[in-house]
Each structure stands twice: as structure tokens, then as C-alpha cells.
Design a protein around this motif. Structure first.
Motif, PDB file in Angstrom:
ATOM      1  N   GLU A  29       0.837  -1.188   0.000  1.00 37.54           N
ATOM      2  CA  GLU A  29       0.000   0.000   0.000  1.00 37.54           C
ATOM      3  C   GLU A  29       0.875   1.243   0.000  1.00 37.54           C
ATOM      4  O   GLU A  29       1.838   1.339   0.742  1.00 37.54           O
ATOM      5  CB  GLU A  29      -0.893   0.008   1.241  1.00 37.54           C
ATOM      6  CG  GLU A  29      -1.780   1.234   1.329  1.00 37.54           C
ATOM      7  CD  GLU A  29      -2.632   1.211   2.592  1.00 37.54           C
ATOM      8  OE1 GLU A  29      -3.354   2.185   2.822  1.00 37.54           O
ATOM      9  OE2 GLU A  29      -2.562   0.210   3.314  1.00 37.54           O
ATOM     10  N   VAL A  30       0.581   2.199  -0.858  1.00 36.47           N
ATOM     11  CA  VAL A  30       1.286   3.470  -0.888  1.00 36.47           C
ATOM     12  C   VAL A  30       0.262   4.562  -0.603  1.00 36.47           C
ATOM     13  O   VAL A  30      -0.389   5.077  -1.511  1.00 36.47           O
ATOM     14  CB  VAL A  30       1.980   3.697  -2.254  1.00 36.47           C
ATOM     15  CG1 VAL A  30       2.744   5.007  -2.235  1.00 36.47           C
ATOM     16  CG2 VAL A  30       2.891   2.537  -2.602  1.00 36.47           C
ATOM     17  N   PRO A  31       0.060   4.889   0.682  1.00 34.37           N
ATOM     18  CA  PRO A  31      -0.999   5.847   1.042  1.00 34.37           C
ATOM     19  C   PRO A  31      -0.632   7.253   0.629  1.00 34.37           C
ATOM     20  O   PRO A  31       0.498   7.544   0.232  1.00 34.37           O
ATOM     21  CB  PRO A  31      -1.066   5.712   2.561  1.00 34.37           C
ATOM     22  CG  PRO A  31       0.325   5.300   2.954  1.00 34.37           C
ATOM     23  CD  PRO A  31       0.820   4.425   1.830  1.00 34.37           C
ATOM     24  N   ASP A 119       5.791   8.345   3.241  1.00 35.95           N
ATOM     25  CA  ASP A 119       4.564   8.151   2.464  1.00 35.95           C
ATOM     26  C   ASP A 119       4.675   6.944   1.537  1.00 35.95           C
ATOM     27  O   ASP A 119       3.726   6.173   1.385  1.00 35.95           O
ATOM     28  CB  ASP A 119       4.266   9.408   1.639  1.00 35.95           C
ATOM     29  CG  ASP A 119       3.771  10.570   2.492  1.00 35.95           C
ATOM     30  OD1 ASP A 119       3.482  10.352   3.690  1.00 35.95           O
ATOM     31  OD2 ASP A 119       3.706  11.699   1.967  1.00 35.95           O
ATOM     32  N   ARG A 120       5.828   6.817   0.912  1.00 34.54           N
ATOM     33  CA  ARG A 120       6.047   5.682   0.009  1.00 34.54           C
ATOM     34  C   ARG A 120       6.857   4.631   0.766  1.00 34.54           C
ATOM     35  O   ARG A 120       8.016   4.832   1.059  1.00 34.54           O
ATOM     36  CB  ARG A 120       6.768   6.119  -1.264  1.00 34.54           C
ATOM     37  CG  ARG A 120       5.951   7.090  -2.128  1.00 34.54           C
ATOM     38  CD  ARG A 120       6.605   7.329  -3.483  1.00 34.54           C
ATOM     39  NE  ARG A 120       6.753   6.117  -4.251  1.00 34.54           N
ATOM     40  CZ  ARG A 120       5.812   5.567  -5.015  1.00 34.54           C
ATOM     41  NH1 ARG A 120       4.623   6.138  -5.100  1.00 34.54           N
ATOM     42  NH2 ARG A 120       6.030   4.453  -5.688  1.00 34.54           N
ATOM     43  N   TRP A 121       6.210   3.521   1.055  1.00 33.28           N
ATOM     44  CA  TRP A 121       6.759   2.489   1.934  1.00 33.28           C
ATOM     45  C   TRP A 121       7.100   1.231   1.148  1.00 33.28           C
ATOM     46  O   TRP A 121       6.322   0.796   0.303  1.00 33.28           O
ATOM     47  CB  TRP A 121       5.731   2.176   3.019  1.00 33.28           C
ATOM     48  CG  TRP A 121       6.152   1.163   4.035  1.00 33.28           C
ATOM     49  CD1 TRP A 121       7.282   1.162   4.783  1.00 33.28           C
ATOM     50  CD2 TRP A 121       5.406   0.012   4.432  1.00 33.28           C
ATOM     51  NE1 TRP A 121       7.299   0.075   5.640  1.00 33.28           N
ATOM     52  CE2 TRP A 121       6.147  -0.649   5.444  1.00 33.28           C
ATOM     53  CE3 TRP A 121       4.176  -0.532   4.044  1.00 33.28           C
ATOM     54  CZ2 TRP A 121       5.704  -1.819   6.062  1.00 33.28           C
ATOM     55  CZ3 TRP A 121       3.738  -1.696   4.662  1.00 33.28           C
ATOM     56  CH2 TRP A 121       4.493  -2.321   5.666  1.00 33.28           C
ATOM     57  N   ARG A 198      -0.146   2.676  10.364  1.00 29.94           N
ATOM     58  CA  ARG A 198       0.046   3.640   9.256  1.00 29.94           C
ATOM     59  C   ARG A 198      -0.268   3.032   7.897  1.00 29.94           C
ATOM     60  O   ARG A 198      -0.884   3.659   7.030  1.00 29.94           O
ATOM     61  CB  ARG A 198       1.494   4.138   9.290  1.00 29.94           C
ATOM     62  CG  ARG A 198       1.870   5.086   8.135  1.00 29.94           C
ATOM     63  CD  ARG A 198       1.186   6.433   8.233  1.00 29.94           C
ATOM     64  NE  ARG A 198       1.521   7.526   7.413  1.00 29.94           N
ATOM     65  CZ  ARG A 198       1.976   7.645   6.200  1.00 29.94           C
ATOM     66  NH1 ARG A 198       2.334   6.661   5.569  1.00 29.94           N
ATOM     67  NH2 ARG A 198       2.128   8.755   5.596  1.00 29.94           N
ATOM     68  N   TYR A 199       0.192   1.774   7.693  1.00 27.68           N
ATOM     69  CA  TYR A 199       0.101   1.182   6.347  1.00 27.68           C
ATOM     70  C   TYR A 199      -0.909   0.046   6.239  1.00 27.68           C
ATOM     71  O   TYR A 199      -1.127  -0.486   5.146  1.00 27.68           O
ATOM     72  CB  TYR A 199       1.470   0.670   5.916  1.00 27.68           C
ATOM     73  CG  TYR A 199       2.556   1.727   5.954  1.00 27.68           C
ATOM     74  CD1 TYR A 199       2.577   2.773   5.043  1.00 27.68           C
ATOM     75  CD2 TYR A 199       3.560   1.677   6.925  1.00 27.68           C
ATOM     76  CE1 TYR A 199       3.568   3.739   5.081  1.00 27.68           C
ATOM     77  CE2 TYR A 199       4.556   2.640   6.974  1.00 27.68           C
ATOM     78  CZ  TYR A 199       4.557   3.664   6.064  1.00 27.68           C
ATOM     79  OH  TYR A 199       5.539   4.631   6.112  1.00 27.68           O
TER      80      TYR A 199
END
Length: 484
Positions: A29-31, A119-121, A198-199
Motif C-alpha cells: 500500500e502506498v498511502p 509516504d512511500r513504503w 500507518r500502512y
């Protein structure tokens, strides 16, 4: 150790990572920017504050309350290139603790931590602890910036006590250092939960890493809490063994040299590298005496209750000054209670997950011969050699900042650490076995501050073991390091 007016104390060392790591896992997931910030609640924290930030790296945080450049002084060479532009959420806080040596944020409370969630995990988490007796932001330019740019979440702890008087924490000898390990375990578990909040999922991979005292923490966690991690990179970790070698067996001779009761030849026989002589005057002023008195006060306070006493000092000269009594300190002749205190934090070599160790052959605080070479043998003796790689960095020393003073004699270890971190992730995630133990060659040209590969090796180098003898304090005679 925290820098005092420009003097980089004790294990003031670490560095980051230039080679890009693995890409975000398929389906991760990239929220959106700072998504789910309102859901973040670090388990067990007594206090926490989260901020949505445009850049989690030191380039964006410099001059703000969210990093501390002064606490990073001396850890990297000038010209080190770090990435920037990583937006996300930062959580600062602390766990319950009754010591108050860490004044960051004006909290006057120890067990402080920082957790950064980009943000980008990429699905991973990197955990570390402060080197020396620094605080939670000390490795921002060394570890945090690079792993955040790779997509990892990041967490760091102050280890539960900071500064030159760290030894005053705890009720019994050895308690302050033992707390370091407990705080890393506590943060790792809490950070995994924060990542999930968070993710929407726990980390696929969790890595432990660190330099000097942080390297020790890495070794201890992979020995004692391997279920929490997938692997680690140990940059010249401190070696604690109950019978020796340890800092209290290697450093007294340096204090004796300061007071004229030991010669340079005595240091060589104790395991200090002949090629490191040019670094001895600096370490005599900034590291040796202070390190010995702090850790002797931690594990053996009854030896000389008056030095350092209740504090290592209130001025820079007092803090750096050695105790004259340490010149004749003999660890193995001390009461069994001292060894019991060290046993609380001792290493065994019984690692449970893949580990890569890097150590400079000119390390003048933790000599290779009495530290990582011994630890590599301990791992082999436990039958865990297949999980370990040991790379000696030619012309590397304990503190990369010294490269700026001796660019013709030293090379920074940081870029080699970055390469080793990438080698670890490929080992764990792709099954790509790293090269066998060897000595990493000094580059003939190019940019040694930002360039290194763990595949570079000295011609004919088959192992990372040292030449000559490794002192065996218990036997009173040298013992060869076995080839690996």
C-alpha cells in the motif's frame, strides 16, 4: 557519545547507506501524504507527538526540533552525499523511565525515541540505537536518510540513558547497559505496531543495525531476540564477554601509556594495529581514558569510588581526563561480582538471523584483533558461521570524521556500510549469498567518501581475519584467530 564543544566522544560514529535497496514489494500500500496519521498510537509510550512533514531527511529537518545536527558531529566525512525529499510522518516520544539525562525537546526524560513513516513504503522497517552515549537523532545522516529514501520505515532510541554519566542509571552494576538492550526490544515491538497502524500491515522485513554501541545492540538482538528481525548489519560493534576480551581488558594499557607506565610496544601486544600509531595521540585525548573510566564505573564502581565518582566531570577537561587508578586496572583479578555485572550484557556468538559485520583495520578504540575478529570466531564456535559475513575495511577507523584530517591514510567506512546493507537485504529477500569474508580494498581513485562495494577485495584476501596474535586475557598468552 555526545560531542562536547566539538570533541566527538566515545562511540561517535556511524553512517548511512547510498546504494538503493529493494523496490517496494508488489501490492504494498502506498498511502497519500501522511495518511492515517490520526490512527498512530505507539504502544507503551508515555508521551508521543506526531507531525506531518514535507521531508523526513536531515536536509529538510535541519534547524527544526525534529533532528539534532550537533549530536551527529564527527560521525561522517565531509562530502558525504545523502538523499532528501522524503515526505511522511514523524513520531517523537518516550517510554516510561525514571532517569532524566536526555533533555531533547525540553522533556528531561530518557527512553526517548523517534519513528519515521515515509509516504512511500517498501514494506520494511529499520531499527537502530544511538552510538556511544548520544541520543535518538544521532544517526539521522548516517542511517535514517538513506533507508527512508529506500522506502523503509525507521526507528531509533536513545537506549534509556545518555551522556558521560550514563553509568549512574540503574540500581546495580551493569544495569545501565542492560537497559540499552531492553529499550531496543521495546522500540522494535512498538514500531512494528505503528507501521501496521500507518500502512495497514506489519513490516514484511525488519532489520537491526548500528555502529559501535549500536553495533553491539545489533549483535545482542540477533542473539537474544532473533524472532523480531530478519537480519542485521553490525558496524564495529563493542564486544562484551564475561572472561574477556572486552573494553575493560583492552583499554587499561592505553591509560597506563598516558601515565608513563606502558610503552607503545605494550599497546601493540594488546592488539592495537601498528599502522594506527598516528591516531594514538588523538584517541589518548578524546577517547581512551574517558571510555575506560565510564565503563569501569558502570561494571566495577567499587574499584575506585572517587574517580569518576558521581559524575564523569562537569567541564570538558574533567570529562575527558582519565582516572590514574585505571592505569593498573586488571579486570580478571577483580571480584566475581564484576564478571556477573558484565554477564548481564555479554555476547555469545549464537546469532539467529543473518548478520554482516564491518570493521576497520585501523580502529583505535575497538581494535579489530580484540573485537570483531574474536566475535567472528565466537559465531563459528557456535556453529552459526553460515549466518555471518565479516568484512575488514582496509584503512578504516572508528570514526569516519577523522578521514578529513588524514585523507591520505584513512578511508570512510560509511559507503562500505551502505553496500553491506544492500548485500544483507539481497541475502534475506532474494537468497543472494554475499561474498565470503575478506578485506575490502582501499580504492585507488574515485570518490572514497561515497563509493565502496563489499565485493572489492584485497588481492589474495580469503578472510577478514587479522595477521599476528589476538590477545587472550584469560590465558595470558596470544591465541591465533582461526581462518574462516
Amino acid at each position: 557519545m555526545r560531542p562536547i564543544r566539538g570533541v566527538p566522544l566515545l562511540a561517535a560514529l556511524l553512517a548511512g547507506v547510498t546504494v538503493l535497496g529493494p523496490a517496494a514489494p508488489a501490492g504494498a500500500e502506498v498511502p497519500g501524504h501522511c495518511a492515517r496519521q490520526d490512527r498512530l498510537d505507539v504502544p507503551g509510550a508515555e508521551r508521543q507527538e506526531s507531525e506531518c512533514l514535507a521531508d523526513l531527511t536531515t536536509a529538510g529537518l535541519a534547524g527544526t526540533p525534529y533532528t539534532d545536527l550537533a549530536d551527529q558531529a564527527g560521525l561522517s566525512a565531509k562530502g558525504t552525499r545523502n538523499p532528501s525529499g522524503v515526505p511522511g510522518v514523524q513520531i517523537d516520544g518516550y517510554f516510561p523511565d525514571d532517569s532524566r539525562s536526555n533533555a531533547t525537546h525540553g522533556w528531561a526524560h530518557d527512553a526517548q525515541f523517534v519513528i519515521r513513516l515515509p509516504d512511500r513504503w517498501n514494506g520494511g522497517l529499520v531499527v537502530t540505537g544511538a552510538p556511544g552515549t548520544r541520543r535518538q537523532y544521532s544517526t539521522d545522516t548516517l542511517v535514517s536518510d538513506q533507508v527512508l529514501a529506500q522506502g523503509f520505515a525507521y526507528a531509533s532510541t536513545d537506549k534509556g540513558n545518555t551522556g558521560a554519566d550514563f553509568f549512574t542509571d540503574g540500581r546495580e552494576p551493569g544495569d545501565a547497559v542492560a537497559e540499552w538492550n531492553r529499550r531496543v526490544t521495546e522500540l522494535t515491538r512498538a514500531a512494528k505496531r505503528a507501521v501496521r497502524q500507518r500502512y495497514g500491515q506489519v513490516p514484511r522485513r525488519t532489520y537491526m543495525t548500528g555502529i559501535s554501541n549500536g553495533g553491539y545492540l545489533t549483535r545482542w538482538q540477533l542473539e537474544n531476540r532473533p524472532e523480531l528481525y530478519d537480519g542485521g548489519v553490525d558496524w564495529e560493534g563493542v564486544l562484551w564477554t564475561t572472561r574477556g576480551p572486552n573494553l575493560l581488558t583492552s583499554l587499561p594499557v592505553t591509560v597506563a601509556r598516558t601515565f608513563g607506565t606502558a610503552t607503545d610496544d605494550d599497546l601493540l601486544r594488546a592488539g592495537f594495529a601498528p599502522g594506527s600509531r598516528f591516531l594514538w595521540p588523538y584517541h589518548e585525548k578524546a577517547y581512551w581514558g574517558l571510555t575506560q573510566k565510564m565503563f569501569r564505573a558502570e561494571f566495577d564502581p567499587s574499584y575506585d569510588p572517587k574517580c569518576p565518582g558521581a559524575t564523569a566531570g562537569t567541564t570538558v577537561p574533567e570529562i575527558l581526563a582519565p582516572c590514574a587508578s585505571d592505569a593498573s586496572y586488571d579486570y580478571l583479578s577483580r571480584p566475581a561480582s564484576v564478571r556477573r555485572a558484565v554477564a548481564k550484557v555479554a555476547l555469545t556468538g549464537r546469532i539467529g538471523k543473518p548478520l554482516i559485520t564491518l570493521h576497520g583495520d585501523l580502529d583505535t578504540l575497538l581494535p579489530l584483533a580484540t573485537d570483531s575478529a574474536v566475535y567472528a570466531r565466537m559465531i563459528d564456535d557456535r556453529g552459526r558461521g553460515a549466518l555471518h559475513r565479516f568484512y575488514t575495511v582496509r584503512d578504516g577507523t572508528h570514526t569516519d570524521g577523522l578521514y578529513d584530517s588524514y585523507p591520505d591514510r584513512l578511508r570512510p567506512i560509511l559507503p562500505c556500510y551502505r553496500s553491506a546493507f544492500t548485500a544483507l537485504t539481497r541475502w534475506v529477500e532474494r537468497g543472494a549469498t554475499p561474498p565470503a569474508d575478506h578485506v575490502i580494498a582501499r580504492p585507488a581513485g574515485g570518490d572514497p567518501v561515497n563509493s565502496c562495494s563489499v565485493t572489492d577485495r584485497v588481492a589474495g584476501s580469503a578472510t577478514a581475519t587479522v595477521t599476528g596474535a589476538v590477545p587472550d586475557p584469560a590465558a595470558g598468552a596470544p591465541a591465533r584467530v582461526a581462518a574462516r
